[in-house]
Design a protein around this motif. Structure first.
Motif, short mmCIF file in Angstrom:
data_model
loop_
_atom_site.label_atom_id
_atom_site.label_comp_id
_atom_site.label_asym_id
_atom_site.label_seq_id
_atom_site.Cartn_x
_atom_site.Cartn_y
_atom_site.Cartn_z
N ALA B 52 -0.75 7.61 6.29
CA ALA B 52 -0.94 7.08 4.95
C ALA B 52 -1.79 5.81 5.02
CB ALA B 52 0.40 6.79 4.29
N PHE B 53 -1.44 4.93 5.96
CA PHE B 53 -2.17 3.67 6.06
C PHE B 53 -3.60 3.87 6.56
CE2 PHE B 53 -3.75 0.12 8.58
CZ PHE B 53 -3.89 -0.81 7.56
N SER B 54 -3.75 4.56 7.70
CA SER B 54 -5.08 4.61 8.32
C SER B 54 -6.06 5.40 7.46
CB SER B 54 -4.98 5.19 9.74
OG SER B 54 -4.42 6.48 9.70
N GLY B 55 -5.59 6.50 6.85
CA GLY B 55 -6.48 7.27 5.97
C GLY B 55 -6.94 6.44 4.79
N LEU B 70 -9.51 12.78 8.21
CA LEU B 70 -9.71 12.96 9.65
C LEU B 70 -9.21 11.74 10.43
CD1 LEU B 70 -13.19 14.70 10.05
CD2 LEU B 70 -10.89 15.61 10.49
N VAL B 71 -9.47 10.56 9.90
CA VAL B 71 -8.99 9.34 10.56
C VAL B 71 -7.47 9.38 10.64
CG1 VAL B 71 -8.72 6.84 10.31
CG2 VAL B 71 -10.97 7.89 9.98
N ALA B 72 -6.83 9.73 9.52
CA ALA B 72 -5.36 9.81 9.50
C ALA B 72 -4.87 10.79 10.56
CB ALA B 72 -4.88 10.24 8.12
N ALA B 73 -5.51 11.96 10.63
CA ALA B 73 -5.11 12.97 11.62
C ALA B 73 -5.33 12.44 13.03
CB ALA B 73 -5.89 14.26 11.39
N GLY B 74 -6.47 11.76 13.23
CA GLY B 74 -6.82 11.27 14.56
C GLY B 74 -5.88 10.19 15.05
N VAL B 75 -5.58 9.23 14.17
CA VAL B 75 -4.70 8.13 14.58
C VAL B 75 -3.30 8.67 14.85
CG1 VAL B 75 -3.70 5.93 13.90
CG2 VAL B 75 -6.07 6.42 13.34
N ALA B 76 -2.82 9.56 13.97
CA ALA B 76 -1.50 10.14 14.21
C ALA B 76 -1.50 10.93 15.52
CB ALA B 76 -1.10 11.03 13.03
N ALA B 77 -2.61 11.62 15.81
CA ALA B 77 -2.70 12.38 17.05
C ALA B 77 -2.61 11.46 18.27
CB ALA B 77 -4.00 13.19 17.09
N ALA B 200 -1.10 15.41 14.27
CA ALA B 200 -2.25 15.29 13.38
C ALA B 200 -1.87 15.79 11.98
CB ALA B 200 -3.43 16.07 13.93
N LEU B 201 -1.13 16.90 11.92
CA LEU B 201 -0.69 17.42 10.62
C LEU B 201 0.20 16.41 9.89
CD1 LEU B 201 0.22 21.18 11.25
CD2 LEU B 201 -1.63 20.25 9.86
N MET B 202 1.06 15.73 10.65
CA MET B 202 1.93 14.73 10.03
C MET B 202 1.12 13.56 9.48
SD MET B 202 4.83 14.85 12.92
CE MET B 202 5.47 16.45 13.38
N GLY B 203 0.05 13.22 10.20
CA GLY B 203 -0.83 12.17 9.69
C GLY B 203 -1.47 12.59 8.37
N VAL B 204 -1.87 13.86 8.28
CA VAL B 204 -2.46 14.35 7.03
C VAL B 204 -1.41 14.32 5.91
CG1 VAL B 204 -3.56 16.32 5.91
CG2 VAL B 204 -4.12 15.76 8.27
N ALA B 205 -0.17 14.65 6.26
CA ALA B 205 0.91 14.58 5.26
C ALA B 205 0.98 13.18 4.66
CB ALA B 205 2.25 14.96 5.90
N GLY B 206 0.86 12.18 5.53
CA GLY B 206 0.89 10.80 5.03
C GLY B 206 -0.36 10.48 4.21
N ALA B 207 -1.51 10.95 4.70
CA ALA B 207 -2.77 10.65 4.00
C ALA B 207 -2.75 11.23 2.59
CB ALA B 207 -3.95 11.21 4.79
N PHE B 208 -2.06 12.35 2.39
CA PHE B 208 -1.96 12.92 1.05
C PHE B 208 -1.35 11.89 0.09
CE2 PHE B 208 0.50 14.86 -2.32
CZ PHE B 208 -0.41 15.74 -2.88
N LEU B 209 -0.37 11.14 0.58
CA LEU B 209 0.31 10.17 -0.29
C LEU B 209 -0.66 9.11 -0.80
CD1 LEU B 209 3.65 9.62 1.66
CD2 LEU B 209 3.23 11.11 -0.29
N PHE B 217 -1.69 1.99 -0.67
CA PHE B 217 -0.66 1.98 0.37
C PHE B 217 0.44 0.99 -0.01
CE2 PHE B 217 1.16 0.28 4.30
CZ PHE B 217 1.59 1.45 4.89
N PHE B 218 1.67 1.45 0.00
CA PHE B 218 2.82 0.58 -0.28
C PHE B 218 3.75 0.57 0.92
CE2 PHE B 218 1.69 2.86 -4.17
CZ PHE B 218 1.41 1.81 -5.02
#
Lengths: 351, 307
Positions: B52-55, B70-77, B200-209, B217-218
């Motif tokens: 959520a934050f990085s995206g 992609l950034v969100a996925a990458g950082v989470a990865a 990476a998928l979990m990072g995308v889940a956050g980026a959706f928010l 970002f909160f």
């Protein structure tokens, strides 16, 4: 890369791994300070000074260590029996709430009996909160990690509802804050003009009691056996279900008691920001202490020092306090890794 | 009763259901992917915060929205690599390592946010993904492309899992790692791949928010959604199709509680409604745990040459 058991792990293996862990945590902290644009050396000095640099700083650290001792012990006893209680945060709040409910005038005039009832109620509420997940684990195989985690959110919402409604202090000017304990039910100060209170003694007594229980009693043996291998324990005649229930009551009870001690020793009333994650820090403390009840006290003081020192450093150097949380989490991971690496070595080959 | 019927035929209600379900679909697929390979993931809550934050931060700095994803996925990865190192290579307790990852990732995200925005009280917003109003399908056209991506991922992941050699290796790593090893395939390599891609998928889940739902970002914005995903995987019996069903069911009840809360106007404390999703997750867990069979080697580290 793969692990290979060390033939004769010795003290120098443990020492090397420990130093490695320390270096990793320091590097993490230094990196974060540098990212925040503050001078690394001076900032480290400020943390140490803010945590242990004066009598006042040290009493603040001890004050902060008190709730951590309780949640650390709660995690320790549960993990020893391999019951993963991640719900100490909720149990802590529920205990605090029970304390003000019982001590806030429901039982009449404050007296030592009311004080005892208050502490007992807090422990019971915490214990009951863990009993459900423990029974669901034993009876139906429901993973207690997820249930206790989810219960934290439910309890916090419940506390929030109580602070908006029936338990709200009408004099708090609309702020969600509970009715306060009468001064007679508050814990006394250990050092005048500081905030460290006699809850520390209750915490130390709990640590000693838990250590004795694990070390010298049949229950302690049952708990350790259940944690080591449930099937073998059951085969050997250990009452596994009864032991799990006992552990749940003890672990939840300690976390709940911690909430009551915190409320009686600090503010005297409950607010929603009463715990900055003491329940979760308790897990870290239990692991840092190697799940030894007496070491939990030392680990609590250490972690409290990081938190208090970071608070004071943040005010002076402008580095966000989340630094402390990151360092504590980093310490957890690197100490676990170090413990493993003192028993195994990493081989860098294919396959 | 009538109002409930009205609700069930109202398009905005189903739009809300699908929107609530989307991050859960990404997260649940991520956890499922991990666990099928034999690794429990309690890092998801933190990985969602990091995503959520990085995206959001990447988009705030001027990158296009998809680059933010992609950034969100990458950082989470990257956190996934750390998690894999701890659980697969070092064989640490998967429970504790996962919680440690959650704590570390959350603290680092909040730290970075505070370093970047020291004194901001209302977080800056970004222009989020636009709805796909060119689509002819009623409820779906109100959604962002990320929802479409989530829906496409379900059959895709199921296909990889059940119909490809890589999927077979992944499932075997979670059921019987010894068998994978005896085929000359490295269990560690399979598990690393699963953990890193699942993260990476979990990072995308956050980026959706931050990039499709709230535009900013909160603190505490993930708010237990990650843990709900862990419960949903059990509910789904570790099957992608049922994971989608579970996420939709959860979205249904979450959207329902919101409508009930609006209709009820103060009869019950609003917190009671907010509790419902968590209570429901526990109920689902209890119902499903009695029959669900977890991957046999879940939470069992594999050390070659040891029994």
């Amino acid at each position: 890369m793969r692990l290979e058991a060390r033939a004769h792990p010795g003290w120098h293996d443990a020492l090397r791994a420990g130093v490695l862990a320390l270096v990793a945590v320091m590097a993490l902290a230094a990196g974060l300070v540098a990212v925040a644009g503050a001078p690394v050396g001076r900032t480290f000095g400020l943390v140490l000074d803010g945590a242990f640099g004066s009598v006042f700083a040290f009493t603040e650290t001890l004050t902060r260590a008190i709730p951590l001792i309780f949640t650390g012990l709660a995690a320790t006893i549960a993990f020893r029996a391999r019951l993963f209680n991640i719900g100490a945060e909720g149990q802590f709040y529920a205990g605090a709430m029970a304390a003000v409910a019982v001590g806030g005038g429901a039982l009449g005039e404050p007296s030592p009996a009311v004080f005892l009832a208050m502490m007992l109620a807090a422990a019971m509420v915490g214990a009951l909160l863990l009993l459900g997940p423990a029974l669901m684990k034993r009876q139906w195989g429901v993973d207690e990690v997820v249930t206790t985690l989810l219960l934290n959110f439910i309890v916090l919402l419940g506390v929030s509802a109580l602070l908006d409604g029936p338990m709200k202090d009408p004099l708090a000017l609309g702020w969600p804050q509970s009715v306060a304990l009468p001064p007679e039910l508050e814990l006394s100060r250990l050092v005048p003009q500081t905030r460290v209170h006699s809850g520390l003694l209750i915490g130390l007594a709990a640590a000693l009691g838990l250590w004795a229980l694990l070390r010298f009693t049949t229950w302690g043996f049952d708990i350790r056996a259940t944690g080591a291998n449930v099937r073998a324990a059951a085969y050997a005649g250990v009452p596994v279900t009864r032991t799990t229930i006992l552990v749940a009551l003890l672990s939840g009870g300690l976390a709940g008691l911690g909430g009551a001690v915190e409320v009686a020793g600090r503010a005297g009333y409950v607010t929603l920001d009463m715990s900055p994650g003491y329940g979760y820090s308790g897990i870290v403390i239990a692991m840092l202490a190697g799940m030894h009840p007496l070491a939990v006290v030392a680990a609590s003081v250490l972690v409290a020092g990081v938190l208090v020192g970071a608070d004071s450093m943040s005010r002076q150097a402008g580095v966000p306090t989340y630094l402390a949380d990151a360092v504590v989490a980093g310490a957890l991971l690197s100490v676990l890794a170090a413990a493993m690496l003192s028993r195994y070595r990493l081989r860098f080959d294919t396959r | 009763m009538n109002t409930v019927l009205d609700l069930l035929v109202s398009a905005p209600f189903w739009v809300a259901v699908l929107r609530v379900a989307t991050p859960l679909v990404f997260g649940t697929l991520g956890v499922l992917w991990y666990e099928r390979a034999g690794v429990l993931n309690l890092g998801i809550e933190g990985l969602m915060v990091v995503g959520a934050f990085s995206g959001w931060f990447a988009v705030f700095l001027g990158l296009p929205l998809w680059a933010g994803v992609l950034v969100a996925a990458g950082v989470a990865a990257l956190f996934g690599v750390l998690h894999a190192f701890l659980t697969v290579t070092l064989a640490l307790s998967q429970h504790v390592a996962g919680l440690g990852i959650t704590m570390l990732a959350t603290a680092l995200s909040y730290f970075a946010y505070r370093v970047a925005f020291p004194k901001v009280s209302t977080p800056p917003t970004v222009t989020p993904f636009a709805p796909m109003d060119w689509l002819p399908i009623p409820v779906l056209r109100e959604q962002t492309p990320l929802t479409l991506l989530a829906l496409v991922l379900v059959p895709l992941l199921a296909w990889v899992l059940y119909r490809t050699p890589a999927g077979l290796a992944l499932r075997m790593a979670g059921e019987n790692p010894k068998a994978v090893d005896s085929q000359g395939i490295s269990v560690a390599r399979v598990r690393y791949a699963a953990v890193v891609s699942g993260s990476a998928l979990m990072g995308v889940a956050g980026a959706f928010l931050t990039l499709a739902a709230f535009n900013a970002f909160f603190f505490n914005m993930v708010n237990g959604r990650g843990w709900v995903c862990v419960a949903l995987v059990v509910f789904a019996g570790w099957q992608p199709g049922k994971a989608l069903l579970g996420a939709l069911l959860f979205g249904f009840f979450d959207a329902l509680q919101l409508r009930l809360q609006q209709a009820d106007a103060g009869a019950l404390p609003h917190q009671v409604y907010l509790m419902l999703p968590y209570v429901l997750s526990i109920v689902a867990l209890v119902v499903a745990s009695r029959r669900a069979r977890a991957p046999q080697a879940l939470m069992k580290p594999y050390i070659a040459g040891e029994r």
